[in-house]
Scaffold this motif. Structure first.
Motif, PDB file in Angstrom:
ATOM      1  N   THR A  48       0.930  -0.907  -0.464  1.00  0.00           N
ATOM      2  CA  THR A  48       0.038  -0.278  -0.192  1.00  0.00           C
ATOM      3  C   THR A  48       0.439   1.181  -0.198  1.00  0.00           C
ATOM      4  O   THR A  48       1.637   1.433   0.698  1.00  0.00           O
ATOM      5  CB  THR A  48      -1.249  -0.504   1.780  1.00  0.00           C
ATOM      6  N   ALA A  49       0.241   2.497  -0.466  1.00  0.00           N
ATOM      7  CA  ALA A  49       0.942   3.250  -0.591  1.00  0.00           C
ATOM      8  C   ALA A  49       0.012   4.340   0.212  1.00  0.00           C
ATOM      9  O   ALA A  49      -1.473   4.335   0.561  1.00  0.00           O
ATOM     10  CB  ALA A  49       1.253   4.031  -2.045  1.00  0.00           C
ATOM     11  N   THR A  50       0.205   5.987   1.043  1.00  0.00           N
ATOM     12  CA  THR A  50      -0.140   6.768   1.090  1.00  0.00           C
ATOM     13  C   THR A  50      -0.258   7.631   0.083  1.00  0.00           C
ATOM     14  O   THR A  50      -0.465   7.357  -0.854  1.00  0.00           O
ATOM     15  CB  THR A  50       0.669   7.653   2.556  1.00  0.00           C
ATOM     16  N   PRO A  51      -2.142   7.673   0.361  1.00  0.00           N
ATOM     17  CA  PRO A  51      -2.538   8.415  -0.532  1.00  0.00           C
ATOM     18  C   PRO A  51      -1.682   9.940  -1.524  1.00  0.00           C
ATOM     19  O   PRO A  51      -1.698  10.415  -2.842  1.00  0.00           O
ATOM     20  CB  PRO A  51      -3.694   9.752  -0.225  1.00  0.00           C
ATOM     21  N   ASP A  52      -0.676   9.951  -0.935  1.00  0.00           N
ATOM     22  CA  ASP A  52       0.008  11.191  -1.273  1.00  0.00           C
ATOM     23  C   ASP A  52       1.343  10.822  -2.162  1.00  0.00           C
ATOM     24  O   ASP A  52       2.138  11.165  -2.861  1.00  0.00           O
ATOM     25  CB  ASP A  52       1.096  11.860  -0.490  1.00  0.00           C
ATOM     26  N   LEU A  53       1.432   9.255  -2.439  1.00  0.00           N
ATOM     27  CA  LEU A  53       2.145   8.418  -3.644  1.00  0.00           C
ATOM     28  C   LEU A  53       1.725   7.786  -4.702  1.00  0.00           C
ATOM     29  O   LEU A  53       0.556   7.351  -4.213  1.00  0.00           O
ATOM     30  CB  LEU A  53       3.230   7.439  -2.708  1.00  0.00           C
ATOM     31  N   VAL A  54       1.779   8.604  -5.472  1.00  0.00           N
ATOM     32  CA  VAL A  54       1.246   8.569  -6.881  1.00  0.00           C
ATOM     33  C   VAL A  54       2.290   8.487  -7.839  1.00  0.00           C
ATOM     34  O   VAL A  54       1.840   8.164  -9.179  1.00  0.00           O
ATOM     35  CB  VAL A  54      -0.297   9.855  -7.480  1.00  0.00           C
ATOM     36  N   SER A  55       3.487   8.439  -8.199  1.00  0.00           N
ATOM     37  CA  SER A  55       4.524   8.599  -8.804  1.00  0.00           C
ATOM     38  C   SER A  55       4.362   6.967  -9.408  1.00  0.00           C
ATOM     39  O   SER A  55       5.118   6.316 -10.567  1.00  0.00           O
ATOM     40  CB  SER A  55       5.668   9.486  -8.745  1.00  0.00           C
ATOM     41  N   GLU A  56       4.035   5.654  -9.023  1.00  0.00           N
ATOM     42  CA  GLU A  56       4.298   4.809  -9.090  1.00  0.00           C
ATOM     43  C   GLU A  56       3.600   3.600  -8.263  1.00  0.00           C
ATOM     44  O   GLU A  56       4.016   3.622  -7.003  1.00  0.00           O
ATOM     45  CB  GLU A  56       6.375   4.216  -9.213  1.00  0.00           C
ATOM     46  N   PHE A  57       3.518   2.467  -9.278  1.00  0.00           N
ATOM     47  CA  PHE A  57       3.003   1.042  -8.207  1.00  0.00           C
ATOM     48  C   PHE A  57       3.772   1.119  -7.589  1.00  0.00           C
ATOM     49  O   PHE A  57       5.007   0.239  -8.039  1.00  0.00           O
ATOM     50  CB  PHE A  57       1.963   0.656  -9.495  1.00  0.00           C
ATOM     51  N   PRO A  58       4.186   0.562  -6.232  1.00  0.00           N
ATOM     52  CA  PRO A  58       4.514  -0.061  -5.414  1.00  0.00           C
ATOM     53  C   PRO A  58       4.757  -1.290  -6.046  1.00  0.00           C
ATOM     54  O   PRO A  58       5.646  -2.320  -5.612  1.00  0.00           O
ATOM     55  CB  PRO A  58       4.296  -0.187  -3.484  1.00  0.00           C
ATOM     56  N   ALA A  59       3.920  -2.318  -5.899  1.00  0.00           N
ATOM     57  CA  ALA A  59       3.992  -3.733  -6.453  1.00  0.00           C
ATOM     58  C   ALA A  59       4.258  -3.906  -7.576  1.00  0.00           C
ATOM     59  O   ALA A  59       5.242  -4.700  -7.924  1.00  0.00           O
ATOM     60  CB  ALA A  59       2.693  -4.312  -7.395  1.00  0.00           C
TER      61      ALA A  59
END
Length: 120
Positions: A48-59
Motif C-alpha cells: 500500500t501507499a499513502t494517498p500522497d504517493l502516486v508516481s508509481e505502483f509499489p507492486a
C-alpha cells in the motif's frame, strides 16, 4: 511448514518514481534477508501507499526488485488526518519454518517511527 505474515514499511522523501522504486526494492530485500527467505517462499504480498504517493505502483517496484512470479497487489491506505506521509507498506504471506515469534518485521527510514516497539 507454516504460513506466516510479515509486515514492513518505509518512507520516501518525495513522491518521485525513482524514490518509490528504490525504497520498495530496499524493503523487499530487507524482509527477505532478515527472515532468511527466497522469493519462492512468498505466497503473495499486498503493498500500500499513502494517498500522497502516486508516481508509481509499489507492486511494480516489488516485481522489478525480484518478485517476478509472486501475486502482488497495490492499494491506497486510507487518508487518516495526521498520519505519517509518503509511506509504503508491505504485508507478505510466506511459507517458513520460523515460529511466529521469530518473524522479523521490517520498518525502514522514517517508517521506523511507526513501530517503536520493534528493534530496528
Amino acid at each position: 511448514m507454516a504460513v506466516r505474515a510479515i509486515r514492513g514499511a518505509t518512507q520516501v522523501d518525495a513522491d518521485e518514481r525513482d524514490q518509490v522504486l528504490e525504497a520498495t526494492a530496499e524493503l523487499v530485500r530487507e524482509v527477505l534477508t532478515r527472515n532468511d527467505l527466497a522469493p519462492d517462499d512468498l505466497i503473495s504480498a499486498v503493498l500500500t501507499a499513502t494517498p500522497d504517493l502516486v508516481s508509481e505502483f509499489p507492486a511494480y517496484a516489488a516485481r522489478i526488485a525480484g518478485l517476478a512470479d509472486v501475486p502482488l497487489l497495490s492499494a491506497t491506505e486510507i487518508a487518516v488526518p495526521g498520519a505519517m506521509p509518503r509511506v509504503i507498506r508491505l504485508l507478505a504471506h510466506v511459507e517458513t519454518d520460523l515460529p511466529r515469534g521469530s518473524v522479523r518485521h521490517v520498518y525502514l527510514r522514517g517508517a521506523a517511527g511507526l513501530r517503536t516497539d520493534l528493534n530496528h
